[in-house]
Design an enzyme around this catalytic site. Structure first.
Site, PDB file in Angstrom:
ATOM      1  N   SER A  19      71.594  86.309  39.035  1.00  0.00           N
ATOM      2  CA  SER A  19      70.146  86.922  39.193  1.00  0.00           C
ATOM      3  C   SER A  19      70.086  87.871  37.809  1.00  0.00           C
ATOM      4  O   SER A  19      70.801  88.791  38.027  1.00  0.00           O
ATOM      5  CB  SER A  19      69.845  88.024  40.386  1.00  0.00           C
ATOM      6  OG  SER A  19      68.910  88.835  40.044  1.00  0.00           O
ATOM      7  N   HIS A  44      68.445  82.830  38.520  1.00  0.00           N
ATOM      8  CA  HIS A  44      67.634  83.134  39.458  1.00  0.00           C
ATOM      9  C   HIS A  44      66.774  84.606  38.998  1.00  0.00           C
ATOM     10  O   HIS A  44      67.340  85.504  38.370  1.00  0.00           O
ATOM     11  CB  HIS A  44      68.375  83.886  40.633  1.00  0.00           C
ATOM     12  CG  HIS A  44      67.572  84.463  42.118  1.00  0.00           C
ATOM     13  ND1 HIS A  44      67.060  83.745  42.889  1.00  0.00           N
ATOM     14  CD2 HIS A  44      67.302  85.619  42.211  1.00  0.00           C
ATOM     15  CE1 HIS A  44      66.417  84.368  43.728  1.00  0.00           C
ATOM     16  NE2 HIS A  44      66.493  85.780  43.429  1.00  0.00           N
ATOM     17  N   ASP A  46      64.052  87.517  39.529  1.00  0.00           N
ATOM     18  CA  ASP A  46      63.367  88.303  40.725  1.00  0.00           C
ATOM     19  C   ASP A  46      62.255  88.964  40.082  1.00  0.00           C
ATOM     20  O   ASP A  46      62.220  89.906  39.243  1.00  0.00           O
ATOM     21  CB  ASP A  46      64.344  89.242  40.982  1.00  0.00           C
ATOM     22  CG  ASP A  46      65.453  88.821  41.773  1.00  0.00           C
ATOM     23  OD1 ASP A  46      65.282  88.136  42.866  1.00  0.00           O
ATOM     24  OD2 ASP A  46      66.524  88.964  41.363  1.00  0.00           O
ATOM     25  N   MET A  48      59.091  91.433  41.041  1.00  0.00           N
ATOM     26  CA  MET A  48      58.837  92.685  42.071  1.00  0.00           C
ATOM     27  C   MET A  48      57.410  93.217  41.617  1.00  0.00           C
ATOM     28  O   MET A  48      57.399  93.529  40.342  1.00  0.00           O
ATOM     29  CB  MET A  48      59.894  93.616  42.181  1.00  0.00           C
ATOM     30  CG  MET A  48      61.190  92.992  42.641  1.00  0.00           C
ATOM     31  SD  MET A  48      62.482  94.238  42.866  1.00  0.00           S
ATOM     32  CE  MET A  48      64.007  93.099  43.176  1.00  0.00           C
ATOM     33  N   HIS A  77      61.907  83.855  42.301  1.00  0.00           N
ATOM     34  CA  HIS A  77      61.910  84.564  43.709  1.00  0.00           C
ATOM     35  C   HIS A  77      60.440  85.459  43.580  1.00  0.00           C
ATOM     36  O   HIS A  77      60.855  86.658  43.030  1.00  0.00           O
ATOM     37  CB  HIS A  77      63.203  85.344  44.084  1.00  0.00           C
ATOM     38  CG  HIS A  77      63.149  85.967  45.207  1.00  0.00           C
ATOM     39  ND1 HIS A  77      64.192  86.921  45.601  1.00  0.00           N
ATOM     40  CD2 HIS A  77      62.257  86.194  46.221  1.00  0.00           C
ATOM     41  CE1 HIS A  77      63.977  87.591  46.770  1.00  0.00           C
ATOM     42  NE2 HIS A  77      62.731  87.229  47.238  1.00  0.00           N
ATOM     43  N   MET A  79      58.489  88.521  44.940  1.00  0.00           N
ATOM     44  CA  MET A  79      58.311  89.597  45.997  1.00  0.00           C
ATOM     45  C   MET A  79      57.041  90.064  45.548  1.00  0.00           C
ATOM     46  O   MET A  79      56.982  91.293  44.947  1.00  0.00           O
ATOM     47  CB  MET A  79      59.722  90.616  45.697  1.00  0.00           C
ATOM     48  CG  MET A  79      60.786  89.700  46.390  1.00  0.00           C
ATOM     49  SD  MET A  79      62.390  90.715  45.706  1.00  0.00           S
ATOM     50  CE  MET A  79      62.673  89.609  44.342  1.00  0.00           C
ATOM     51  N   MET A 148      67.483  86.199  52.452  1.00  0.00           N
ATOM     52  CA  MET A 148      67.959  87.805  52.143  1.00  0.00           C
ATOM     53  C   MET A 148      69.085  88.153  52.797  1.00  0.00           C
ATOM     54  O   MET A 148      69.112  88.315  54.015  1.00  0.00           O
ATOM     55  CB  MET A 148      66.722  88.611  52.080  1.00  0.00           C
ATOM     56  CG  MET A 148      65.475  88.070  51.380  1.00  0.00           C
ATOM     57  SD  MET A 148      65.880  87.854  49.503  1.00  0.00           S
ATOM     58  CE  MET A 148      66.437  89.463  48.977  1.00  0.00           C
ATOM     59  N   ASP A 190      70.823  85.607  49.004  1.00  0.00           N
ATOM     60  CA  ASP A 190      70.589  86.506  47.976  1.00  0.00           C
ATOM     61  C   ASP A 190      70.729  87.910  48.563  1.00  0.00           C
ATOM     62  O   ASP A 190      70.089  88.480  49.284  1.00  0.00           O
ATOM     63  CB  ASP A 190      69.046  86.270  47.756  1.00  0.00           C
ATOM     64  CG  ASP A 190      68.610  87.084  46.607  1.00  0.00           C
ATOM     65  OD1 ASP A 190      69.297  87.804  45.841  1.00  0.00           O
ATOM     66  OD2 ASP A 190      67.293  87.125  46.125  1.00  0.00           O
TER      67      ASP A 190
HETATM   68  C1  DX5 Z   1      66.787  91.648  45.678  1.00  0.00           C
HETATM   69  C2  DX5 Z   1      66.829  90.594  44.705  1.00  0.00           C
HETATM   70  C3  DX5 Z   1      68.311  89.944  44.553  1.00  0.00           C
HETATM   71  C4  DX5 Z   1      69.244  90.940  43.819  1.00  0.00           C
HETATM   72  C5  DX5 Z   1      70.473  90.691  43.982  1.00  0.00           C
HETATM   73  O1  DX5 Z   1      65.562  92.178  45.946  1.00  0.00           O
HETATM   74  O2  DX5 Z   1      66.047  89.507  45.391  1.00  0.00           O
HETATM   75  O3  DX5 Z   1      68.197  88.767  43.968  1.00  0.00           O
HETATM   76  O4  DX5 Z   1      68.797  90.950  42.330  1.00  0.00           O
HETATM   77  O5  DX5 Z   1      71.305  91.498  43.477  1.00  0.00           O
HETATM   78  P1  DX5 Z   1      72.938  91.721  44.018  1.00  0.00           P
HETATM   79  O6  DX5 Z   1      73.550  90.207  43.938  1.00  0.00           O
HETATM   80  O7  DX5 Z   1      73.238  92.832  43.187  1.00  0.00           O
HETATM   81  O8  DX5 Z   1      72.871  92.172  45.440  1.00  0.00           O
HETATM   82 ZN    ZN Z   2      66.256  87.360  44.491  1.00  0.00          ZN
END
Ligand code: DX5
Ligand code: ZN
Length: 245
Positions: A19, A44, A46, A48, A77, A79, A148, A190
């Site tokens: 990620s 990956h 992310d 947000m 991903h 969110m 998750m 994840d």
């Molecule tokens: C959390 C993200 C993850 C995050 C994982 O909301 O979706 O992808 O980056 O990070 P680690 O591996 O540090 O838990």
């Molecule tokens: Zn993620």
């Protein structure tokens, strides 16, 4: 450097998906290249929105900026709530896989259909307390199920072990689906995945492993990530992690 608008290929399992949330954002292209050159399979990404989750990260412009740096799949991903308007923008920016949370759309079936209509693979994401019963009605729409193992919003959180029985249930659902002629579906996890728990996660049936802080927090002296990715790969091999499409 060539400028692919999509991945060159989708790698076989087991897949390690760093990620980039935990990468150095000031040199993201280089981080993407280095982590793939170090043996990772998937990037990956992310997204947000400070609405669905209490954090704000990166959007389609950043996806477009890293696309020329790799031929590995970019696994977006989302969110984000509402989510439909942003899906075509990520497809246009070079995403290969786009995953959504069922709580972030009024119409799960429509959003999943939209992802595929945009030419991407479609994923559905399950928070720790979200029931797998959503799968009862959308298996044919899915290319990926993402479980998750933390509550979404931040990197570096502790792994929630209650996801392991859920992973076994999702694995059973996928295997039954494929056995009766359904399409292959990746099973991704994840949150909080490290070299010392990845084998246990693999034994629960996961084939695709997101790891943010564990990878980007452990650069080798030369700035690459061969050490940590090698340790993860060795742990996966030690349990004969699932080889699959
Ligand atoms: C959390 C993200 C993850 C995050 C994982 O909301 O979706 O992808 O980056 O990070 P680690 O591996 O540090 O838990
Ligand atoms: Zn993620």
């Amino acid at each position: 450097m060539s400028k692919p608008t999509r991945a060159a290929a989708f790698p076989a399992a087991p897949r390690i998906a760093p990620s980039i949330l935990s990468a150095d954002f000031a040199r993201l292209g280089e981080e993407v290249r280095r982590v793939i050159e170090s043996g990772a399979d998937v990037i990956h990404f992310d997204v947000m929105d400070n609405h669905y989750v209490p954090n704000l990260t990166i959007g389609p412009a950043v996806c477009k900026a890293i696309r020329p740096h790799t031929t590995a799949p970019i696994d977006v991903h989302l969110m984000v709530k509402p989510v439909d308007a942003i899906i075509p923008m990520f497809a246009e920016a070079g995403a290969d896989i786009i995953s959504i949370h069922p709580e972030a759309t009024e119409h799960v079936d429509r959003s999943l259909t939209l992802i595929r209509e945009c030419g991407c693979r479609a994923g559905l994401v399950f928070n720790p307390a979200t029931s797998l019963s959503w799968l009862d009605h959308v298996m044919e729409r899915l290319d990926l199920i993402l479980l998750m193992s933390v509550n979404p919003g931040f990197g570096g959180q502790a792994f929630i072990p209650q996801v392991l029985p859920k992973a076994r249930e999702a694995r059973a659902r996928i295997d039954a689906w494929v056995a009766k002629g359904g399409q292959p579906i990746w099973l991704e996890i994840d949150g909080g995945v490290k070299a010392d728990n990845i084998a246990q996660v693999a034994e629960a049936g996961i084939d695709t492993f997101v790891a943010g802080s564990a990878v980007f927090g452990a650069p080798d002296p030369d700035g690459y990530y061969r050490g940590i990715i090698g340790r993860m790969r060795a742990a996966l091999e030690s349990v004969g992690a699932r080889r699959a499409a």
